[in-house]
Design an enzyme around this catalytic site. Structure first.
Site, short mmCIF file in Angstrom:
data_model
loop_
_atom_site.label_atom_id
_atom_site.label_comp_id
_atom_site.label_asym_id
_atom_site.label_seq_id
_atom_site.Cartn_x
_atom_site.Cartn_y
_atom_site.Cartn_z
N ARG A 441 0.85 -1.20 0.00
CA ARG A 441 0.00 0.00 0.00
C ARG A 441 0.89 1.25 0.00
O ARG A 441 0.61 2.22 0.71
CB ARG A 441 -0.95 0.01 1.20
CG ARG A 441 -2.28 0.67 0.88
CD ARG A 441 -3.11 0.91 2.13
NE ARG A 441 -4.41 1.49 1.78
CZ ARG A 441 -5.17 2.16 2.61
NH1 ARG A 441 -4.80 2.33 3.85
NH2 ARG A 441 -6.31 2.66 2.22
N ASP A 476 -5.17 2.16 13.21
CA ASP A 476 -5.13 1.21 12.09
C ASP A 476 -3.71 0.69 11.88
O ASP A 476 -2.72 1.29 12.35
CB ASP A 476 -5.64 1.91 10.83
CG ASP A 476 -6.33 0.96 9.86
OD1 ASP A 476 -6.07 -0.25 9.94
OD2 ASP A 476 -7.11 1.45 9.03
N ASN A 478 -1.96 -1.19 8.41
CA ASN A 478 -2.40 -1.72 7.12
C ASN A 478 -1.36 -2.46 6.28
O ASN A 478 -1.53 -2.54 5.06
CB ASN A 478 -3.00 -0.58 6.28
CG ASN A 478 -4.42 -0.27 6.72
OD1 ASN A 478 -5.17 -1.18 7.07
ND2 ASN A 478 -4.78 1.00 6.74
N CYS A 524 -7.76 -1.62 14.66
CA CYS A 524 -8.13 -2.04 13.32
C CYS A 524 -6.83 -2.41 12.62
O CYS A 524 -5.79 -1.82 12.88
CB CYS A 524 -8.80 -0.87 12.61
SG CYS A 524 -9.12 -1.13 10.86
N ASP A 546 -12.99 -5.48 7.15
CA ASP A 546 -13.35 -4.48 6.15
C ASP A 546 -14.53 -4.94 5.31
O ASP A 546 -15.07 -4.18 4.52
CB ASP A 546 -12.15 -4.20 5.22
CG ASP A 546 -11.21 -3.17 5.82
OD1 ASP A 546 -11.57 -2.56 6.84
OD2 ASP A 546 -10.10 -2.99 5.27
C1 GLA Z 1 -8.09 0.10 6.44
C2 GLA Z 1 -9.24 0.02 7.41
C3 GLA Z 1 -10.43 0.78 6.86
C4 GLA Z 1 -10.03 2.21 6.59
C5 GLA Z 1 -8.81 2.26 5.69
C6 GLA Z 1 -8.29 3.67 5.55
O1 GLA Z 1 -8.34 -0.63 5.30
O2 GLA Z 1 -9.56 -1.31 7.69
O3 GLA Z 1 -11.51 0.73 7.76
O4 GLA Z 1 -9.76 2.85 7.81
O5 GLA Z 1 -7.77 1.44 6.16
O6 GLA Z 1 -7.16 3.73 4.79
#
Ligand code: GLA
Length: 763
Positions: A441, A476, A478, A524, A546
């Site tokens: 990402r 978060d 990711n 998250c 998600d």
């Molecule tokens: C992740 C989270 C989502 C959102 C995106 C934002 O995918 O799981 O809920 O917050 O990042 O970039």
């Protein structure tokens, strides 16, 4: 007293709830596992070792190796004849990898110690008792303290170990797991949770066999691909019957769990930090503490296991004041706007949302640095005033002016190469010098094993929180870790990076909740990739996936619910067609499924029809009516929610059994159903009490249900008049509802849902 030592037999018995766990010092040396299961009065159960005692190393000199591979151990080591998975593997400076643990001593005390820098369950001196067993390798001067904490009211034993190097030279830990269970017999299945992004926590069932059944993560985080849960279950196990021996890891990084049938007829289950990419240099006079494994036993199937985990985690793990409190209904702007927003759009969203009863606006990704798309800005935690004119201080004031709270998204562990932070400190990313790191990402993971990196990011975040009225944080994460290299660690500590990284994450989570104790905090990780008990210690709710599609969510939430309470499960109503699946489900169904979680919205309220906005008003009222029950009650999965075909059904029953909320989702409509309906056998009610359906949402009103308003019902209840029969409402005994069942009327159409509220008739 939950823990007894039998001096004569040299055995320990732990009583936890209605289960017992027995260990014994075998052959005057080895700490052996003897029994785990339903409560027994005996403290000496050595007879269970049977023929194995005949091959005790001291009794049959010359056959030590055979004995080692047959004995059930509490904390096995390799290299001496036990060829099954080990808990502890070391390497000395001389390159040798054998250590031999001998029982030394024990202590028993009330309460439970904290783990240094690690999350763990907690309990006071009245609630739990701890046993510490010290084992030693005299040659290496290595000491291992095995900790067992018993929560007397619950079928729970929490385990961790402390490894102490009391010698004069460093020792390298190649593997330091937290717990082992050498269960007798092999007639078991193994349950574990696997998945992918947007498909978390899919339950898998395999038989135990000579090959190991492994569930692990080496991604640096818990991951959506595997969850740190494993259970050894008897073949007949279902929701209501059979033996379950479950382990859940209170940790948020690489983990390893396995089940393996040994040659001697037993089954070994282990869990701990993944030894893959792990070596810890243990200096002379230092110690290493393993994270905690929670073991739960149930003789009544998976349902009872779940309720034990839920009670433990709600009362002895979630430490924030929000643990047992009402949470605000939120609207998150991610699926509503993605990166395309400014303060005007956000305020429009908040205004419309507040009119429907929504209580908090959460500003997701894109409010900081140059973050107009996802390839830039991570690491620069200052407000982008081009997008949010007047800054966050003004925006939060405006949102508060609508009687709404304000929440904010952060992803503090990350950095985009296109950011001021990376331009200034390229060596702060996890990377191997001279090798270009792999992007995911378009971002790198920051090296949070380094204090200066953590301090710098935390100072930025704290500045934001100090200057705006933020009442909720969505943290978060990711991407996964690759290119494992720290610019800071010496070569003989590079293999410590993954664990040090997790300790760094916990350090910042701890600082956050210490500096901002009233903050409601949700975790998250690309959805539910960090849904684990470690994070739950800091954050009372975690975004489950998600995938916001109500039908997909049934299975994801069911898998997550195996260990984690509904109060911790982030679940929202989103727009249709669903952004992940393209599926169109009724608004009511989306609301009903999301109600079995923290509840909120993930859509653009300004684009909804009046009819949909009216539905939000109803749903937010329903949330307030039922959330205390969802948050605190006992969960019963009433259908195979892990593999639902035509329908899925579950219920939450209040602790005093005075009410139950049944959720029924019709996944596929089939013609015959309209004639017969579906009989659901309820669980957990008081068999001697009578119940009536007080409210029924969706579907066809069941026979004998009146359609009075909530207000009328409340008035009648307050007047103390059960009066149901005179109102024509059928009263049914708990015994009948549990044994005869309740017939849910099916309705035409796929993806419909019903919510039934059963209330006990007042005596
Ligand atoms: C992740 C989270 C989502 C959102 C995106 C934002 O995918 O799981 O809920 O917050 O990042 O970039």
């Amino acid at each position: 007293m939950g823990i007894i030592y039998n001096e004569k037999a040299k055995s320990f018995k732990l009583d936890a709830g209605n289960s017992s766990y027995v260990m014994q010092v075998f052959d005057n040396k080895f700490l052996s596992h003897i029994y785990y299961g339903k409560h027994v009065p005996d403290t000496d159960m050595s007879y269970l070792l049977g023929p194995i005692s005949g091959v005790a190393p001291s009794k049959v000199p010359g056959f030590e190796v055979m004995a080692m591979d047959a004995l059930p151990f509490e904390y096995p080591v390799p290299g001496l004849g036990d060829y099954r998975d080990a808990c502890l593997e070391i390497q000395t400076k001389t390159g040798h990898r054998v250590c031999e643990l001998e029982y030394d001593s024990y202590s028993i005390y009330s309460g439970k110690p904290k783990l240094d820098g690690l999350p763990a369950t907690f309990g006071n001196e009245k609630e739990c008792t701890t046993l510490e067993i010290v084992c030693k390798d005299p040659l290496l001067n290595l000491e291992v303290v095995l900790r067992y904490t018993v929560f007397e009211e619950l079928n729970v034993i929490c385990r961790s170990s402390v490894i102490k190097n009391k010698g004069s030279e460093e020792i390298y830990l190649k593997c330091a797991l937290s717990a082992c269970l050498d269960a007798s017999g092999q007639d078991y299945d193994v349950l574990s949770l696997h998945g992918a992004w947007a498909k978390e926590c899919q339950l898998t069932r395999q038989s135990v066999n000579a090959n190991r059944v492994i569930s692990e993560s080496s991604r640096g985080v818990t991951s959506a691909q595997s969850s740190p849960f494993m259970a050894l279950v008897s073949k007949e196990v279902n929701e209501t019957c059979g033996d379950v021996y479950a382990m859940n890891f209170v940790y948020s990084g690489n983990f390893y769990a396995s089940c393996e049938a040994g040659q001697s007829g037993s089954t070994r289950m282990v869990m701990g930090i993944n030894p893959n990419n792990f070596t810890w240099k243990l200096e002379a006079d230092s110690l290493f503490e393993t994270p905690e494994v929670v073991m739960v036993y149930s003789s009544e199937g998976l349902g009872a296991m779940t309720r034990t985990f839920h009670d433990l985690y709600r009362n002895h793990l979630i430490r924030c004041p929000y643990g047992n409190q009402d949470r605000p209904i939120l609207v998150n702007n991610w699926e509503a706007t993605y990166f395309d927003f400014n303060e005007t759009k956000l305020l429009e969203l908040a205004t419309e949302a507040s009119k429907c009863g929504i209580e908090m606006l959460v500003l997701d990704d894109g409010w900081f640095g140059a973050r107009s798309i996802d390839d830039r800005g991570l690491g620069d935690w200052y407000v982008n005033e081009d997008k949010i004119k007047g800054g966050l201080g003004k925006l939060t004031k405006d949102v508060n002016g609508l009687s709404m709270k304000f929440g904010l998204w952060i992803e503090p562990e990350m950095v985009n190469p296109n950011s001021d932070l990376y331009r200034e400190h390229p060596d702060w990313a996890i990377q191997i010098p001279n090798r270009t790191g792999k992007l995911s990402r378009t971002q790198y993971v920051l090296d949070w094993s380094r204090k200066e990196v953590r301090d710098s990011v935390y100072a930025q975040i704290k500045h934001v929180l100090d200057n705006a009225h933020v009442e909720y944080i969505k943290w978060d994460m990711n991407r996964h870790l690759t290119d494992l290299g720290s610019y800071d660690l010496p070569s003989d500590r590079q293999q410590e990076l993954s664990h040090r990284y997790v300790l760094g994450v916990y350090d910042i989570m701890n600082r956050l909740i210490t500096d901002f104790p009233d903050l409601l905090y949700e975790n998250c990780s690309s959805g539910g990739a960090r849904f684990d008990a470690g994070v739950l210690y800091y954050s009372p709710q975690i975004w489950a996936s998600d995938d916001t599609d109500a039908i997909e969510r049934i299975r994801i939430q069911a898998g997550t619910s195996l260990c984690f309470p509904l109060s911790s499960m982030g679940s929202h109503v989103s727009a249709v067609p669903n952004h992940q699946t393209g599926r169109i489900t009724p608004f009511e169904t989306r609301g009903i499924v999301a109600l079995s979680g923290t509840f909120g919205y993930e859509l653009d309220v300004t684009k909804l029809s009046q009819e949909e906005k009216d539905l939000i008003k109803k749903q937010t009222k329903m949330f307030h009516k039922y959330n205390h029950l969802v948050r605190n009650g006992d969960l019963y999965r009433l259908s195979d929610v892990f593999h639902p075909e035509d329908y899925a059904c579950w219920s939450v029953v209040s602790k005093d059994r005075s009410e139950a909320l049944i959720t029924f989702v019709q996944i596929h409509s089939r013609p015959g159903f309209f004639a017969t309906g579906t009989n659901i056998k309820l669980q957990g009610l008081d068999p001697n009490a009578k119940y009536y359906v007080e409210q029924h949402v969706g579907g066809i009103e069941p026979i004998g249900t009146d359609s009075e308003s909530v207000g009328d019902q409340e008035k009648r209840q307050a007047s103390g008049l059960g009066g149901m029969e005179s109102n024509g409402v059928q009263q049914i005994s708990g015994a009948a509802l549990m044994n005869g069942g309740y017939v849910i009327q099916r309705v035409p159409g796929d993806y419909t849902a019903q919510l039934l509220h059963f209330v006990r008739v007042k005596e």
